[in-house]
Design a protein around this motif. Structure first.
Motif, PDB file in Angstrom:
ATOM      1  N   PHE B  34       8.809 -26.784 -19.244  1.00 21.13           N
ATOM      2  CA  PHE B  34       9.695 -25.687 -19.606  1.00 21.13           C
ATOM      3  C   PHE B  34      11.109 -25.989 -19.154  1.00 21.13           C
ATOM      4  O   PHE B  34      11.332 -26.704 -18.185  1.00 21.13           O
ATOM      5  CB  PHE B  34       9.277 -24.383 -18.896  1.00 21.13           C
ATOM      6  CG  PHE B  34       7.841 -23.994 -19.043  1.00 21.13           C
ATOM      7  CD1 PHE B  34       6.872 -24.567 -18.231  1.00 21.13           C
ATOM      8  CD2 PHE B  34       7.458 -23.046 -19.971  1.00 21.13           C
ATOM      9  CE1 PHE B  34       5.538 -24.208 -18.351  1.00 21.13           C
ATOM     10  CE2 PHE B  34       6.135 -22.666 -20.095  1.00 21.13           C
ATOM     11  CZ  PHE B  34       5.180 -23.248 -19.284  1.00 21.13           C
ATOM     12  N   TYR B  36      14.343 -23.335 -18.215  1.00 22.12           N
ATOM     13  CA  TYR B  36      14.853 -21.975 -18.087  1.00 22.12           C
ATOM     14  C   TYR B  36      16.343 -22.055 -17.757  1.00 22.12           C
ATOM     15  O   TYR B  36      16.806 -23.006 -17.140  1.00 22.12           O
ATOM     16  CB  TYR B  36      14.154 -21.232 -16.948  1.00 22.12           C
ATOM     17  CG  TYR B  36      12.754 -20.763 -17.249  1.00 22.12           C
ATOM     18  CD1 TYR B  36      11.674 -21.643 -17.177  1.00 22.12           C
ATOM     19  CD2 TYR B  36      12.500 -19.434 -17.587  1.00 22.12           C
ATOM     20  CE1 TYR B  36      10.387 -21.207 -17.435  1.00 22.12           C
ATOM     21  CE2 TYR B  36      11.209 -18.989 -17.846  1.00 22.12           C
ATOM     22  CZ  TYR B  36      10.165 -19.877 -17.766  1.00 22.12           C
ATOM     23  OH  TYR B  36       8.888 -19.438 -18.021  1.00 22.12           O
ATOM     24  N   GLN B  38      19.613 -19.745 -16.055  1.00 26.33           N
ATOM     25  CA  GLN B  38      20.016 -18.571 -15.275  1.00 26.33           C
ATOM     26  C   GLN B  38      21.530 -18.469 -15.355  1.00 26.33           C
ATOM     27  O   GLN B  38      22.255 -19.222 -14.712  1.00 26.33           O
ATOM     28  CB  GLN B  38      19.562 -18.702 -13.820  1.00 26.33           C
ATOM     29  CG  GLN B  38      19.801 -17.463 -12.984  1.00 26.33           C
ATOM     30  CD  GLN B  38      19.266 -17.633 -11.565  1.00 26.33           C
ATOM     31  OE1 GLN B  38      19.366 -18.700 -10.978  1.00 26.33           O
ATOM     32  NE2 GLN B  38      18.665 -16.595 -11.024  1.00 26.33           N
ATOM     33  N   GLY B  43      19.171 -12.685 -15.185  1.00 24.13           N
ATOM     34  CA  GLY B  43      17.874 -13.227 -14.801  1.00 24.13           C
ATOM     35  C   GLY B  43      17.571 -14.532 -15.506  1.00 24.13           C
ATOM     36  O   GLY B  43      18.332 -15.012 -16.339  1.00 24.13           O
ATOM     37  N   LEU B  44      16.461 -15.110 -15.160  1.00 28.49           N
ATOM     38  CA  LEU B  44      16.026 -16.373 -15.763  1.00 28.49           C
ATOM     39  C   LEU B  44      15.476 -16.140 -17.159  1.00 28.49           C
ATOM     40  O   LEU B  44      14.689 -15.233 -17.396  1.00 28.49           O
ATOM     41  CB  LEU B  44      14.946 -17.016 -14.899  1.00 28.49           C
ATOM     42  CG  LEU B  44      15.514 -17.741 -13.691  1.00 28.49           C
ATOM     43  CD1 LEU B  44      14.685 -17.458 -12.460  1.00 28.49           C
ATOM     44  CD2 LEU B  44      15.549 -19.233 -13.973  1.00 28.49           C
ATOM     45  N   LEU B  46      13.815 -18.125 -20.655  1.00 29.85           N
ATOM     46  CA  LEU B  46      13.195 -19.338 -21.180  1.00 29.85           C
ATOM     47  C   LEU B  46      14.023 -19.895 -22.331  1.00 29.85           C
ATOM     48  O   LEU B  46      14.343 -19.184 -23.274  1.00 29.85           O
ATOM     49  CB  LEU B  46      11.780 -19.030 -21.666  1.00 29.85           C
ATOM     50  CG  LEU B  46      11.008 -20.199 -22.259  1.00 29.85           C
ATOM     51  CD1 LEU B  46      10.666 -21.216 -21.176  1.00 29.85           C
ATOM     52  CD2 LEU B  46       9.741 -19.719 -22.957  1.00 29.85           C
ATOM     53  N   GLU B  88      23.035 -22.135 -14.557  1.00 31.36           N
ATOM     54  CA  GLU B  88      22.132 -23.031 -13.832  1.00 31.36           C
ATOM     55  C   GLU B  88      20.866 -23.206 -14.668  1.00 31.36           C
ATOM     56  O   GLU B  88      20.318 -22.249 -15.205  1.00 31.36           O
ATOM     57  CB  GLU B  88      21.777 -22.479 -12.457  1.00 31.36           C
ATOM     58  CG  GLU B  88      20.958 -23.445 -11.619  1.00 31.36           C
ATOM     59  CD  GLU B  88      21.332 -23.443 -10.152  1.00 31.36           C
ATOM     60  OE1 GLU B  88      21.844 -22.412  -9.687  1.00 31.36           O
ATOM     61  OE2 GLU B  88      21.094 -24.470  -9.468  1.00 31.36           O
ATOM     62  N   PHE B  90      16.986 -24.783 -15.008  1.00 31.08           N
ATOM     63  CA  PHE B  90      15.806 -25.159 -14.227  1.00 31.08           C
ATOM     64  C   PHE B  90      14.743 -25.753 -15.140  1.00 31.08           C
ATOM     65  O   PHE B  90      14.372 -25.148 -16.148  1.00 31.08           O
ATOM     66  CB  PHE B  90      15.210 -23.942 -13.520  1.00 31.08           C
ATOM     67  CG  PHE B  90      16.080 -23.371 -12.445  1.00 31.08           C
ATOM     68  CD1 PHE B  90      16.958 -22.339 -12.727  1.00 31.08           C
ATOM     69  CD2 PHE B  90      16.020 -23.857 -11.154  1.00 31.08           C
ATOM     70  CE1 PHE B  90      17.777 -21.801 -11.740  1.00 31.08           C
ATOM     71  CE2 PHE B  90      16.832 -23.330 -10.156  1.00 31.08           C
ATOM     72  CZ  PHE B  90      17.697 -22.299 -10.458  1.00 31.08           C
ATOM     73  N   GLY B  94       3.995 -26.580 -15.609  1.00 31.75           N
ATOM     74  CA  GLY B  94       2.802 -25.784 -15.410  1.00 31.75           C
ATOM     75  C   GLY B  94       1.584 -26.662 -15.544  1.00 31.75           C
ATOM     76  O   GLY B  94       1.465 -27.427 -16.505  1.00 31.75           O
ATOM     77  N   THR B 102       3.217 -22.351 -12.040  1.00 36.52           N
ATOM     78  CA  THR B 102       4.413 -22.994 -12.574  1.00 36.52           C
ATOM     79  C   THR B 102       5.336 -23.335 -11.420  1.00 36.52           C
ATOM     80  O   THR B 102       5.690 -22.472 -10.621  1.00 36.52           O
ATOM     81  CB  THR B 102       5.128 -22.060 -13.570  1.00 36.52           C
ATOM     82  OG1 THR B 102       4.222 -21.738 -14.633  1.00 36.52           O
ATOM     83  CG2 THR B 102       6.347 -22.754 -14.166  1.00 36.52           C
ATOM     84  N   ILE B 103       5.721 -24.604 -11.356  1.00 36.43           N
ATOM     85  CA  ILE B 103       6.593 -25.111 -10.295  1.00 36.43           C
ATOM     86  C   ILE B 103       7.939 -25.482 -10.897  1.00 36.43           C
ATOM     87  O   ILE B 103       7.997 -26.109 -11.954  1.00 36.43           O
ATOM     88  CB  ILE B 103       5.968 -26.346  -9.615  1.00 36.43           C
ATOM     89  CG1 ILE B 103       4.616 -26.004  -9.016  1.00 36.43           C
ATOM     90  CG2 ILE B 103       6.907 -26.915  -8.558  1.00 36.43           C
ATOM     91  CD1 ILE B 103       4.670 -24.979  -7.923  1.00 36.43           C
ATOM     92  N   PHE B 104       9.004 -25.105 -10.195  1.00 37.83           N
ATOM     93  CA  PHE B 104      10.357 -25.335 -10.693  1.00 37.83           C
ATOM     94  C   PHE B 104      11.058 -26.446  -9.909  1.00 37.83           C
ATOM     95  O   PHE B 104      10.767 -26.685  -8.738  1.00 37.83           O
ATOM     96  CB  PHE B 104      11.184 -24.057 -10.557  1.00 37.83           C
ATOM     97  CG  PHE B 104      10.828 -22.989 -11.550  1.00 37.83           C
ATOM     98  CD1 PHE B 104       9.709 -22.201 -11.374  1.00 37.83           C
ATOM     99  CD2 PHE B 104      11.622 -22.780 -12.677  1.00 37.83           C
ATOM    100  CE1 PHE B 104       9.372 -21.224 -12.296  1.00 37.83           C
ATOM    101  CE2 PHE B 104      11.295 -21.804 -13.604  1.00 37.83           C
ATOM    102  CZ  PHE B 104      10.172 -21.023 -13.410  1.00 37.83           C
ATOM    103  N   GLY B 105      11.997 -27.074 -10.595  1.00 38.57           N
ATOM    104  CA  GLY B 105      12.883 -28.008  -9.931  1.00 38.57           C
ATOM    105  C   GLY B 105      13.991 -27.287  -9.200  1.00 38.57           C
ATOM    106  O   GLY B 105      14.076 -26.059  -9.219  1.00 38.57           O
ATOM    107  N   ALA B 106      14.867 -28.064  -8.549  1.00 35.51           N
ATOM    108  CA  ALA B 106      15.938 -27.489  -7.730  1.00 35.51           C
ATOM    109  C   ALA B 106      17.084 -26.953  -8.571  1.00 35.51           C
ATOM    110  O   ALA B 106      17.950 -26.248  -8.051  1.00 35.51           O
ATOM    111  CB  ALA B 106      16.450 -28.527  -6.745  1.00 35.51           C
ATOM    112  N   GLY B 107      17.102 -27.275  -9.836  1.00 33.04           N
ATOM    113  CA  GLY B 107      18.134 -26.745 -10.720  1.00 33.04           C
ATOM    114  C   GLY B 107      19.328 -27.668 -10.858  1.00 33.04           C
ATOM    115  O   GLY B 107      19.631 -28.471  -9.962  1.00 33.04           O
TER     116      GLY B 107
END
Lengths: 115, 114
Positions: B34, B36, B38, B43-44, B46, B88, B90, B94, B102-107
């Motif tokens: 994914f 996303y 921001q 808000g975030l 997709l 930003e 991200f 998943g 679901t894990i996100f990167g640092a952006g």
């Protein structure tokens, strides 16, 4: 509701106090996530609830952090004995079934400041 | 366990220039991927997602991303950046098994200059 609702939007507390952050997911969504967003740290996974399964707590940074989800809906994230490093935006997200290809719907977050 | 790396903390591009944001993931099988966005004060949201089929996926706001299994990458691109794209971004992964978390990167923070 129409979207994911979080309260409060801002919380200022003193070091050592306990705080509770609330999340109301979208009605009918079975999966609920908590993330923490700090400057330069991206979105840090904290905890994940999926239906009636045991929550995945693997992201909780210490035993001062806990979360519960009552009735498969509202969730509360509790931070005990807050520390300054707990200052961050805490984001809640929900998805329909929790299957990994689903879009997450995010709330606006709670900005926590620990003085 | 899955993980996501976004190597660029911030990027600055000129309005009208092309954009590529890098994302590398680590996962034992083909993940769900994914992007996303921001935007300031919002808000975030997709942008796009990949889970099977064509490795080039189109998203909203003119963004696209390409899944490259051999490079474990899912880079985000846009041919012509607009000032309103400053935000930003991200990347997230998943897992297909287990808890599907679901894990996100640092952006990556995108700055757009006139």
């Amino acid at each position: 509701g129409a979207g994911v609702s979080q309260s409060p939007s801002n919380k200022v507390t003193e070091k050592g106090k306990d705080v509770e952050l609330r999340c109301d997911p979208i009605s009918g969504h079975t999966a609920l996530y908590w993330y923490r967003q700090s400057l330069g740290q991206g979105l840090e996974f904290l905890i994940y609830f999926q239906g009636n399964s045991a929550p995945d707590k693997s992201g909780l940074p210490s035993d001062r952090f806990s979360a519960e989800r009552t009735g498969g809906s509202v969730s509360t994230l509790t931070i005990q004995r807050t520390q300054q490093e707990d200052s961050a935006v805490y984001l809640c997200a929900s998805s329909s079934t929790g299957i990994g290809n689903e879009k997450l719907f995010f709330g606006s977050g709670t900005q926590l400041s620990v003085l | 366990a899955q993980s996501v790396t976004q190597p660029d903390i911030h990027i600055t591009v000129s309005e009208g220039a092309s954009l590529e944001l890098r994302c590398n993931y680590s996962y034992g099988a083909t993940p769900y991927l994914f992007w996303y966005v921001q935007s300031p004060g919002q808000g975030l949201q997709l942008l796009l997602k990949y889970f099977s089929g064509d490795t080039l996926v189109q998203g909203i706001k003119g963004f696209e991303a390409e899944f490259k299994r051999s490079q474990s990458s899912f880079n985000l691109r846009k041919p012509s950046v607009h000032w309103s794209d400053a935000a930003e971004y991200f990347c997230a992964v998943g897992a297909r098994t287990g808890g599907f978390k679901t894990i996100f990167g640092a952006g990556t923070r995108l700055f757009v200059k006139a």
